[in-house]
Design an enzyme around this catalytic site. Structure first.
Site, PDB file in Angstrom:
ATOM      1  N   HIS A 120       0.988  -1.193   0.094  1.00 30.48           N
ATOM      2  CA  HIS A 120       0.113   0.091   0.080  1.00 30.48           C
ATOM      3  C   HIS A 120       0.951   1.276  -0.243  1.00 30.48           C
ATOM      4  CE1 HIS A 120      -2.937  -3.129   1.577  1.00 30.48           C
ATOM      5  NE2 HIS A 120      -3.988  -2.272   0.905  1.00 30.48           N
ATOM      6  N   ASP A 149      -4.508  -5.850  -7.874  1.00 31.04           N
ATOM      7  CA  ASP A 149      -4.936  -5.264  -6.821  1.00 31.04           C
ATOM      8  C   ASP A 149      -5.168  -3.768  -7.055  1.00 31.04           C
ATOM      9  OD1 ASP A 149      -5.013  -4.777  -3.793  1.00 31.04           O
ATOM     10  OD2 ASP A 149      -3.415  -5.703  -3.313  1.00 31.04           O
TER      11      ASP A 149
END
Length: 565
Positions: A235, A308
């Site tokens: 992330h 993702d």
């Protein structure tokens, strides 16, 4: 438009509209893994009939502001024919409103020119990762299942989560997490993994998959090729994993190698660099060598591949921006691109890809191939009468959620693991201080030990000790016989280490209840009392305190073999 394309357009609309009314629940005598409709797939004919907008739309899965179906997402569904929407945490607290939104979004998709239903997806792994909250079940999580080692627990967990998603009209789940947890520094994975053992991970993943599939949910295994040896969170940055392909094949890819022959419909690619496989730091999600070369060609996967979230920093490793990352992802072999927010970014990506579609024939071929994969999975999961309902009933949620609280209690108790029992049990007549970060810990602790005192410290910062936490515990410690310490994060572990450093004698008072990953306990082998409970739900804390009080003998096994040696 040619007559043949018009006929195919009519066929396409009928194909999906015929199945809108009268959904039925799955029957126990009709397991869905015995059904295979791909032999009669209409995907190629449908792709041939599509306009450029319809074709491009199917590879988009995007987030929306919510919590209901806002006008922006409805316009994208109606006008751009997007393939799916993603439910994030900010969409998932009001369950009746979310359920109503699922029906509205599907109705909008089915009434559009193509009549193709949506993937409505979320991250509901169980345990730590639960994007749809409200009254949904907080299961003990994958590592708890690894602690029991029972495929039964994995199957029932997948079925339970799947039944709750089904009730809300959510038909795709980004689960199971099949990462093999071999690096203690892989904090973002931790309890989301089943085990550090590839075969155990694979077996439990298979059972979880079949449990969820029994409810008509499209399972999406992640994070290909494997996040379990990463020491960073994708992330925030791009993890670099210096494993060879041989290592990955015999460890990280074992779950995929076992799930693919079982009929796994979808796989999510991770933003992780494997330079010893690809020769550079291109993320796996954008790498033709990994997506097409390894996943498609070497592993033989013929299902749906989705990235993702492209807003994660790991996908933007080269600074060229998200529109270019989306192009690279599709060219690499992904079939859908996931982009959380916002609508201006969605439009920028759309404009970039649409312009590319007009001028680049090779990209058009790749896009057509991607949409065939999207449609094949939709044919398999969104057409039969056992599919997730297109129009779920919010009034029925109370009957469906939570799904099976008794199973959760039993599974949580089966998972509790004794790490050290030299000073157990903790008796009710002792003077007790409860200290930690989590409300569920204090709630269960005060029930088991009504006379206990409480000292709570902050969950943040996650990676370091909250200011004043250790000092506050030390200032109170002299008044208590036992200190029950909740170990949940790297930050709480730093607090525990500070306590022992400042007052080595305090160790004999401390009884640790470890939740999430117990990997930190490997650095403190001399603790006289420590239990691992893994989950953060009420059932996990209740089981942990019952074991701490000596009410049952824990039988769980820590599924982290290398880390705990």
């Amino acid at each position: 438009m040619e007559i043949t394309k018009i006929n195919r357009r009519i066929t396409l609309s009928l194909l999906f509209f015929l199945f809108v009314p009268g959904t039925t629940l799955l029957r126990a005598d009709n397991p869905i893994w015995d059904i295979d409709i791909r032999g009669g797939s209409q995907a190629s004919a449908i792709v041939d009939s599509m306009s450029d907008e319809e074709l491009l739309g199917q590879v988009f899965m995007i987030g929306f502001t919510g919590p209901g179906a806002d006008p922006v997402i409805l316009r994208w569904i109606r006008e751009k024919h997007i393939g799916g929407v993603k439910i994030f945490g900010w969409n998932g607290d009001n369950l009746p409103l979310l359920t109503e939104a699922s029906g509205v979004m599907q109705e909008t998709a089915l009434s559009a020119s193509t009549g193709i239903p949506l993937f409505i997806a979320t991250d509901q792994e169980g345990g730590w990762v639960r994007h749809v909250k409200g009254s949904t079940s907080t299961t003990p999580g994958n590592m708890s299942i690894g602690a029991t080692g029972l495929p039964f627990d994995a199957y029932r967990t997948g079925k339970l989560i799947g039944s709750e998603l089904r009730a809300m009209g959510i038909n795709m789940n980004f689960a199971p997490d099949v990462d093999v947890y071999v690096n203690p520094e892989a904090h973002v994975i931790g309890p989301r993994a089943f085990s550090s053992d590839p075969m155990e991970t694979a077996v439990l993943s298979q059972a979880y998959f079949h449990g969820m599939r029994s409810q008509g949910i499209v399972c999406t295994a992640k994070h290909f090729p494997g996040h379990g040896n990463a020491d960073k969170d994708s992330h925030g940055s791009l993890p670099i994993i210096n494993d060879t392909l041989d290592t990955a094949m015999e460890r990280d890819l074992i779950p995929y190698r076992m799930l693919i022959p079982e009929g796994l419909p979808a796989i999510m690619t991770g933003h992780l660099a494997f330079p010893r496989i690809t020769g550079d730091n291109t993320p796996a999600s954008l790498s033709p060598a990994l997506v097409n070369g390894v996943l498609r060609e070497k592993l033989g996967f013929e299902g749906l591949i989705i990235t993702d979230d492209l807003r994660m920093n790991g996908a933007q490793y080269n600074g060229e921006g998200i529109p270019q990352a989306a192009e690279d992802a599709l060219r690499a072999g992904n079939d859908m691109i996931l982009i959380s927010q916002d609508r201006w970014l969605h439009q920028r990506v759309w404009d970039h890809l649409y312009a590319l579609l007009q001028r680049d024939s090779s990209f058009r071929v790749r896009l057509e191939e991607a949409v065939k994969h999207v449609l094949q999975v939709k044919e398999e999961y969104l057409i039969p009468d056992w599919r997730v309902p297109f129009k779920p009933d919010p009034a029925q949620l109370a009957n469906a959620i939570p799904a099976d609280e008794e199973f959760l209690r039993q599974q949580a108790a089966r998972a509790v693991t004794t790490v050290s029992d030299k000073s157990l049990p903790v008796k009710n007549d002792e003077r007790i201080l409860l200290t930690g970060q989590l409300g569920g810990f204090f709630k269960a602790g005060r029930i088991k030990y009504p006379g206990a005192s409480v000292f709570e410290f902050s969950y943040n910062p996650f990676y370091s000790a909250p200011s004043g936490a250790a000092a506050g515990i030390l200032a109170r410690s002299g008044r208590y016989d036992r200190i029950i310490f909740c170990l949940a994060t790297p930050g709480s572990f730093e607090v525990l280490k500070q306590l022992v450093k400042e007052d080595p004698g305090i160790t004999k008072k401390i009884a640790v209840i470890s939740v999430l990953t117990p990997v930190y306990l490997r650095e403190m082998p001399d603790l006289p009392a420590a239990l691992a409970a893994y989950g953060m739900g009420d059932e996990s804390f209740e089981a942990a305190f019952s074991a701490l009080a000596g009410e049952f003998i824990p039988r769980g096994k820590i599924p982290l073999y290398q880390q705990m040696q």
